[in-house]
Design an enzyme around this catalytic site. Sequence first.
Site, mmCIF file in Angstrom:
data_model
loop_
_atom_site.group_PDB
_atom_site.id
_atom_site.type_symbol
_atom_site.label_atom_id
_atom_site.label_comp_id
_atom_site.label_asym_id
_atom_site.label_seq_id
_atom_site.Cartn_x
_atom_site.Cartn_y
_atom_site.Cartn_z
ATOM 1 N N LYS A 24 46.617 -5.312 42.639
ATOM 2 C CA LYS A 24 46.521 -6.677 43.142
ATOM 3 C C LYS A 24 47.033 -7.628 42.063
ATOM 4 C CE LYS A 24 42.946 -10.028 44.558
ATOM 5 N NZ LYS A 24 41.495 -10.212 44.761
ATOM 6 N N SER A 26 40.813 -11.933 49.076
ATOM 7 C CA SER A 26 42.125 -12.175 48.497
ATOM 8 C C SER A 26 42.890 -10.907 48.127
ATOM 9 C CB SER A 26 41.969 -13.048 47.240
ATOM 10 O OG SER A 26 41.170 -12.394 46.275
ATOM 11 N N SER A 44 36.305 -10.740 48.400
ATOM 12 C CA SER A 44 37.749 -10.500 48.391
ATOM 13 C C SER A 44 38.167 -9.041 48.478
ATOM 14 C CB SER A 44 38.379 -11.123 47.137
ATOM 15 O OG SER A 44 38.386 -12.527 47.255
#
Length: 478
Positions: A72, A148, A172
């Site tokens: 990520k 996220s 997230s």
Amino acid sequence: MKLSEYIEHDATGLASLVKAGEVTAVELTRLAREAHDEVNPTINAIIEFYEDAETVAGEDGGIFQGVPFLRKDTGATEAGRLQEMGSRLFKGNRSKKDSFFFQRARAAGLRCLGRTTTPELGISGFSTSILNGVTGNPWNLQRTAGGSSSGSAAAVAAGIVPIAHGGDGAGSIRTPASWSGLVGLNPSRGRVSGGPDRQDPMFGLVRQFVLCRSVRDMAAALDVFSGPHPGDPFIIVQPNRSYVSELSQPTGTLRVGIARTRWGEVDIEPDVTHAVDATARLLEEMGHTVIDIDAPYEVEDACKIWFGLTNLGSGSLEISAQAMGRTLNAETLEPVTLKLSEYGKNLPLTYSQEVHEALRLMRLRVGEALHSFDIVVTPTMPTVALPHGGIYCATNPTISPEDFMKADAALYSQLSVFNITGQPSVSLPLAQSADGLPIGLQIVSRFGEEATLVRVARDLEEARPWRGRRPRVRAGSI
């Protein structure tokens, strides 16, 4: 190995094939690249597949020997690699150090092949940013993949890799896990070190881990990434045995709290309610004691906390901008992020004390409300994956920072509270809506008791297996 075979294996399965000599790490990398080339133009999950992917480091003999992995684009870092955090402000930014997370990943044999999309600075739970565009949900491209950890979730769901890095500060990991049909664990505060540079992000509310497809991969990842480092502010009690070994241990009889009612202002959709009810019945059939519970806190209090934490962190953006010779404006930050940064400039010195006191009271009240339960079961999200855009997206130019945070607190009302308490929680893809979209159920245990989550998650996976479910966009099927 063919691509159609590659996508059927979880990370543990692929590692076992490498160890048996049936496939090599380089072959797996090439298959991941083939999967990427096939589906990434459709879902936009990966923003960079490393040109040197076939030669990236990864120890032989680790638990995940040879398995393709993705990072990520915010949180844990790789030295020398780009980390732009979904923001034009950080365009071209390269990390100077390997995080302990990626040191452990390599030691376990994971090969990180690239980086995945994230909303700007991880602020939004939706899979959109001005820098990298929209990441589509492989189950329905018109819906968000969640955030996220957006691109990581979409890449795993679509079969590019079986496991990928994520980070969770208010849901997230669990949000995209729920909306993308994956297993997503947020570990206890202190379980996974954020060092050497991020040991205490947002006072311990943010934790790094992975998104994957199976409970056994989750357990193996806990063994890989768990453990303190010198200087960590939160040192947690270490387990008596490996988490993989917990997969063969009995669960025992548990006292289970079931949350059937909404905790925020967003109504729980009927399909989600049905999934909670079905899981409650299943747990009763397994011999556990099931008791309905009400919300253990007021969502307005959580909203104040998250608004306060975001404002306290706004000063670091100004420092970062100065270091890069840039300014904070509409050309470098998205509308909501810019408004939040401006809001936080003129706060009184007492503001930090107020936020810390609110955090303390939240931990106390939730702890007192839930301490009698071994686990708590809630909807991960009150809805299935929502359409792209709207009030939950930080690219929205019309919404005020206050309204954005209120909407955010309401939608993620059963997630962010456990970042505050520090408890471990996992979203499991136990159900689907009438139109085939994934529904995640969240299982929360006491602080430090990931072992309980491993055993319960194993039981639920065996009773309600999800392996055979397939998203519309999946490598090897286009």
